[in-house]
Design a protein around this motif. Sequence first.
Motif, PDB file in Angstrom:
ATOM      1  N   ARG A 148       0.847  -1.186   0.000  1.00  0.00           N
ATOM      2  CA  ARG A 148       0.000   0.000   0.000  1.00  0.00           C
ATOM      3  C   ARG A 148       0.883   1.237   0.000  1.00  0.00           C
ATOM      4  NH1 ARG A 148      -4.019   0.400   3.637  1.00  0.00           N
ATOM      5  NH2 ARG A 148      -4.224  -1.852   3.919  1.00  0.00           N
ATOM      6  N   THR A 149       0.332   2.326  -0.505  1.00  0.00           N
ATOM      7  CA  THR A 149       0.964   3.634  -0.392  1.00  0.00           C
ATOM      8  C   THR A 149       0.226   4.415   0.688  1.00  0.00           C
ATOM      9  OG1 THR A 149      -0.473   4.727  -2.007  1.00  0.00           O
ATOM     10  CG2 THR A 149       1.464   3.572  -2.871  1.00  0.00           C
ATOM     11  N   SER A 150       0.616   5.674   0.865  1.00  0.00           N
ATOM     12  CA  SER A 150      -0.079   6.513   1.834  1.00  0.00           C
ATOM     13  C   SER A 150      -1.519   6.775   1.419  1.00  0.00           C
ATOM     14  CB  SER A 150       0.666   7.844   2.004  1.00  0.00           C
ATOM     15  OG  SER A 150       0.807   8.497   0.746  1.00  0.00           O
ATOM     16  N   GLU A 151      -1.851   6.473   0.158  1.00  0.00           N
ATOM     17  CA  GLU A 151      -3.211   6.688  -0.340  1.00  0.00           C
ATOM     18  C   GLU A 151      -4.076   5.438  -0.267  1.00  0.00           C
ATOM     19  OE1 GLU A 151      -2.509   8.175  -4.237  1.00  0.00           O
ATOM     20  OE2 GLU A 151      -1.912  10.155  -3.541  1.00  0.00           O
ATOM     21  N   GLY A 152      -3.510   4.307   0.192  1.00  0.00           N
ATOM     22  CA  GLY A 152      -4.305   3.097   0.342  1.00  0.00           C
ATOM     23  C   GLY A 152      -3.691   1.905  -0.381  1.00  0.00           C
ATOM     24  N   LEU A 153      -4.448   0.799  -0.444  1.00  0.00           N
ATOM     25  CA  LEU A 153      -3.980  -0.423  -1.094  1.00  0.00           C
ATOM     26  C   LEU A 153      -3.668  -0.166  -2.570  1.00  0.00           C
ATOM     27  CD1 LEU A 153      -6.484  -2.988   0.450  1.00  0.00           C
ATOM     28  CD2 LEU A 153      -4.019  -2.926   0.840  1.00  0.00           C
ATOM     29  N   PHE A 154      -2.637  -0.852  -3.058  1.00  0.00           N
ATOM     30  CA  PHE A 154      -2.153  -0.635  -4.417  1.00  0.00           C
ATOM     31  C   PHE A 154      -2.306  -1.925  -5.205  1.00  0.00           C
ATOM     32  CE2 PHE A 154       1.078  -0.590  -7.713  1.00  0.00           C
ATOM     33  CZ  PHE A 154       0.992   0.693  -8.222  1.00  0.00           C
ATOM     34  N   PHE A 155      -3.191  -1.921  -6.193  1.00  0.00           N
ATOM     35  CA  PHE A 155      -3.414  -3.096  -7.033  1.00  0.00           C
ATOM     36  C   PHE A 155      -3.197  -2.803  -8.513  1.00  0.00           C
ATOM     37  CE2 PHE A 155      -6.266  -4.215  -3.374  1.00  0.00           C
ATOM     38  CZ  PHE A 155      -5.538  -5.326  -2.948  1.00  0.00           C
ATOM     39  N   LEU A 156      -2.686  -1.618  -8.851  1.00  0.00           N
ATOM     40  CA  LEU A 156      -2.481  -1.288 -10.258  1.00  0.00           C
ATOM     41  C   LEU A 156      -1.512  -2.268 -10.906  1.00  0.00           C
ATOM     42  CD1 LEU A 156      -3.077   0.652 -12.587  1.00  0.00           C
ATOM     43  CD2 LEU A 156      -1.135   2.038 -11.826  1.00  0.00           C
ATOM     44  N   HIS A 157      -0.462  -2.657 -10.174  1.00  0.00           N
ATOM     45  CA  HIS A 157       0.487  -3.672 -10.633  1.00  0.00           C
ATOM     46  C   HIS A 157       0.500  -4.824  -9.636  1.00  0.00           C
ATOM     47  CE1 HIS A 157       1.970  -1.093 -13.783  1.00  0.00           C
ATOM     48  NE2 HIS A 157       2.349  -0.161 -12.934  1.00  0.00           N
TER      49      HIS A 157
END
Length: 536
Positions: A68-77
């Motif tokens: 995750r980043t500071s903006e939330g979970l990351f599923f783009l990649h």
Amino acid sequence: MTILEARRARTAPPPTRRAVPLSVLSAGVFLLAATLRLVNVGRSADLFVDEVIYRQLGVSAGQGGFPRTSEGLFFLHPPGYFYVEAGWDKLVGTGPDLVSGVYQDRLINAFLGAATAVLVLLLVSRAGSRTGGVVAALLFTLDPYIIRQNDRVMLDTQTVLFVLAGYLVLLPLARQPLPGRPRLRALAAGLLFGLALLTKDHSALITVLPLLLALLLGWGPPRRLLLITLGAGVVPYGLYVALVGLCGHFTPFWYDKSHGAARLIGIVQESGFHAAGTPSLTSRLIDQVTTFASTYALLLLGPVALVVLLRRKDPVLRMLGLFHLCAGLTLAFALAHGTLEEQALYLLIVPTVVVLGAALGVVTERFRQLDGRRALRTVLLVSLVGFLTATVAFSGVSYARVHSGSDDGYARLRAYMARHVPVGSTVIAADGGASGGISSWALRDRYVMGDWVTPEARTRAFARYLVVPWKVIDQGYGTMDAGTARHLAREGHLLFSFHGRTYGTLALYKLPLPDKAYLHHLAATPHRRTGADHGP
């Protein structure tokens, strides 16, 4: 010595030279490639926005759970690379600062790039040409664009490493007699392709698509083995999707993936050369020709090598041809309509180097058949050696120019601001506001970032500082137009300036405080949020 012995000595063939073992060549290629990539690996290239994001994702992966980043979970990649980052950080320790952390993670791809050079050597050698393998490995090792990609915290280096490893395991199945345990080999190749998919979804276009074409055309390995490889290839990604669903994250996963697919096919143009307001691909190519001319030359030769391979009836060479063909078609689609970004070229240049090496093996074989046409053989040989010499020489000059200097503006900016700008200060990022550009991602761990423009917005946010990477603004990549950025810069006082290749002049300005009358007016007026007030 008798007369008979003397005659035999005169007629005996000269002793043959023993070929250098492939293991020795592999070790030499790895050491050369790793050394070239490690020289000044940090300061020779400024921070790239994806590097900062991927660094944050790697740190998050090391803490457990989905990245995750500071903006939330990351599923783009997919998360494959981010867990490799986490493992590397556990092994060597985590850098105390964002910049040192990015520099530390650049070492991962430097070593993965060196391993990829070895795979290029082995793959082309297994295709039938030791000479072609050595040449292809050297072209990969010395190419300035490939080195730049291997020296950044990006997904493409690891992706292509797994792709080449998969082809290296798969291609022996395309020849008769089949090697031992063919089903196990096909399964292993599929799992390696699956790891590539688990690093970057787009790798399906150079793994799954070539396998489907080979299955349709009857090229390459037997169809039953291709089906095993295809089935095994989707297993790692399928397990990942199943785990996402079990953890209750399928909705954000689907949103990110659908958005990524829209970007890939060009429905959404948020970045790349087709995005609104950005410079054209032609202007960018002209701007970088002095650095990447040798890369462009190799790409232009790629279709010629492809024709050479596809005309042969060798199933291994045809399989490599399909690999390059799918990579070329993918980039051609991005060029015509899809999202086209500079890093996408890596997924074409590596297959190009591979097919050039394989085609060189075919041409070398033809040389041996030109015994009665010595003049033509000489012309072809001189032309080939001349081209390779010029390519290597240009690559060496480009490498020396890039790696002998420093292009570390954001590292210097952070060091200056740490001494002179209080932590928590409000900073206007001309190139991307709260989260869109490199300035925000490079500074947001210490400062409040935004793109406040109007006097009212600046006053309410108490924005006292302005960061401008002028090359980004002048090329139209920033959210703030060049005229507005120059107007704000004229109001302020220049505190810091650094000129580098990546971002041109990187500058920090201190903006004046608004007058007391204006502050009193704002205090007495209800807040009206304007369209320019995009701060957090």
